[in-house]
Design a protein around this motif. Structure first.
Motif, PDB file in Angstrom:
ATOM      1  N   UNK A 168       2.618   8.305  -0.763  1.00  0.00           N
ATOM      2  CA  UNK A 168       3.480   9.470  -0.977  1.00  0.00           C
ATOM      3  C   UNK A 168       3.596   9.856  -2.446  1.00  0.00           C
ATOM      4  N   UNK A 169       2.858   9.143  -3.328  1.00  0.00           N
ATOM      5  CA  UNK A 169       2.875   9.463  -4.759  1.00  0.00           C
ATOM      6  C   UNK A 169       1.466   9.339  -5.328  1.00  0.00           C
ATOM      7  N   UNK A 207       1.258   2.788  -8.268  1.00  0.00           N
ATOM      8  CA  UNK A 207       0.348   1.716  -8.692  1.00  0.00           C
ATOM      9  C   UNK A 207      -0.447   1.125  -7.531  1.00  0.00           C
ATOM     10  N   UNK A 208       0.147   1.101  -6.340  1.00  0.00           N
ATOM     11  CA  UNK A 208      -0.540   0.527  -5.191  1.00  0.00           C
ATOM     12  C   UNK A 208      -1.773   1.294  -4.754  1.00  0.00           C
ATOM     13  N   UNK A 209      -1.904   2.540  -5.196  1.00  0.00           N
ATOM     14  CA  UNK A 209      -3.087   3.326  -4.839  1.00  0.00           C
ATOM     15  C   UNK A 209      -4.370   2.643  -5.290  1.00  0.00           C
ATOM     16  N   UNK A 235      -8.219   6.237   0.789  1.00  0.00           N
ATOM     17  CA  UNK A 235      -6.871   6.567   0.324  1.00  0.00           C
ATOM     18  C   UNK A 235      -6.618   8.049   0.538  1.00  0.00           C
ATOM     19  N   UNK A 236      -5.481   8.349   1.158  1.00  0.00           N
ATOM     20  CA  UNK A 236      -5.035   9.736   1.299  1.00  0.00           C
ATOM     21  C   UNK A 236      -3.698   9.859   0.584  1.00  0.00           C
ATOM     22  N   UNK A 237      -3.618  10.735  -0.396  1.00  0.00           N
ATOM     23  CA  UNK A 237      -2.365  10.957  -1.118  1.00  0.00           C
ATOM     24  C   UNK A 237      -1.709  12.228  -0.599  1.00  0.00           C
ATOM     25  N   UNK A 274       0.699  13.622   6.721  1.00  0.00           N
ATOM     26  CA  UNK A 274       0.618  12.174   6.956  1.00  0.00           C
ATOM     27  C   UNK A 274       0.014  11.898   8.322  1.00  0.00           C
ATOM     28  N   UNK A 275       0.503  12.571   9.343  1.00  0.00           N
ATOM     29  CA  UNK A 275      -0.025  12.341  10.687  1.00  0.00           C
ATOM     30  C   UNK A 275      -1.466  12.808  10.821  1.00  0.00           C
ATOM     31  N   UNK A 276      -1.841  13.843  10.089  1.00  0.00           N
ATOM     32  CA  UNK A 276      -3.243  14.280  10.123  1.00  0.00           C
ATOM     33  C   UNK A 276      -4.157  13.177   9.623  1.00  0.00           C
ATOM     34  N   UNK A 277      -3.722  12.470   8.555  1.00  0.00           N
ATOM     35  CA  UNK A 277      -4.523  11.366   8.025  1.00  0.00           C
ATOM     36  C   UNK A 277      -4.597  10.223   9.027  1.00  0.00           C
ATOM     37  N   UNK A 278      -3.472   9.887   9.653  1.00  0.00           N
ATOM     38  CA  UNK A 278      -3.453   8.800  10.632  1.00  0.00           C
ATOM     39  C   UNK A 278      -4.319   9.144  11.840  1.00  0.00           C
TER      40      UNK A 278
END
Length: 222
Positions: free
Chosen positions: A39-40, A44-46, A56-58, A73-77
């Motif tokens: 969500x950012x 750092x976790x990216x 990775x999808x931001x 978010x749901x589109x990525x999932x």
């Protein structure tokens, strides 16, 4: 039994994500992280996505607002055909769509329903625990619902609160239990051993190897 496809949601350091990736790498999880959604843009976790070769999808919550955030978010999932959504320090509210009911889990650094709800995350939780003077704290893995930190509880673990604790020392003790408890909850889910009965989760005994089915959560009506 096929391996679960995990979508992990993060907002910060990604240390819970890192634990899961290391568990996966060690062969200790019957699961694979197939996508990380952050969500950012500056979380750092990216960086763990590139380190472990995971897409990775931001969806930056500072830029994408309201229902558009959940849609992205749901589109990525959906794109990565995720079986189970794992919140790992994800600090945005995400309404649970019907298709994902019983397929989203979270870990919280307290013994819910204590010290949960709006604004209660990270060291804020441990500070509140110390201020309350309780003698035990811990962590909780639960299914996510539209009510914050109130979904059916899967597993909990306790740690003592020491007289000389600070939020940092208590937090370190709790996080050590989180690193153990979250993978265990995922293993139970993968084995089809979680049954939701109203607000409770029943952990079923292991099924014989020839009776195991695809990973799923059973409802009390099944």
């Amino acid at each position: 039994m096929r391996r679960l496809r995990l979508g992990v949601l993060i907002s910060g350091t990604g240390r819970t994500l890192l634990n899961l990736l290391r568990q996966q790498q060690a062969g200790a999880l019957p699961a694979e992280v197939v996508v990380i959604v952050s969500s950012r843009a500056d979380a750092p976790g990216n960086a763990f996505a590139a380190q472990f070769g995971v897409p990775l999808v931001v969806v930056d919550a500072r830029q994408v607002k309201g229902s558009a955030f959940a849609e992205a978010v749901y589109a990525a999932l959906d794109q990565y055909a995720v079986d189970l959504v794992v919140m790992a320090g994800f600090l945005k509210r995400l309404p649970v769509r019907p298709a994902y009911a019983g397929r989203v889990i979270n870990i919280h650094p307290s013994l819910l329903p204590l010290f949960g709800g709006k604004g209660m995350y990270g060291e804020r939780v441990h500070q509140a625990v110390l201020e309350a003077g309780v003698k035990v704290s811990g962590c909780t893995v639960h299914f996510v619902t539209d009510e914050l930190d109130a979904g059916p509880i899967i597993l909990q673990a306790c740690v003592p609160v020491e007289d000389d604790d600070t939020p940092e020392t208590l937090g370190a003790r709790v996080f050590a239990e989180e690193c153990r408890l979250y993978p265990e909850a995922i293993r139970l889910y993968a084995a089809g051993r979680l049954r939701i009965e109203g607000r409770r989760v029943r952990i079923l005994p292991p099924a014989p190897a020839d009776e195991r089915s695809d990973p799923r959560v059973l409802s009390g009506d099944a």
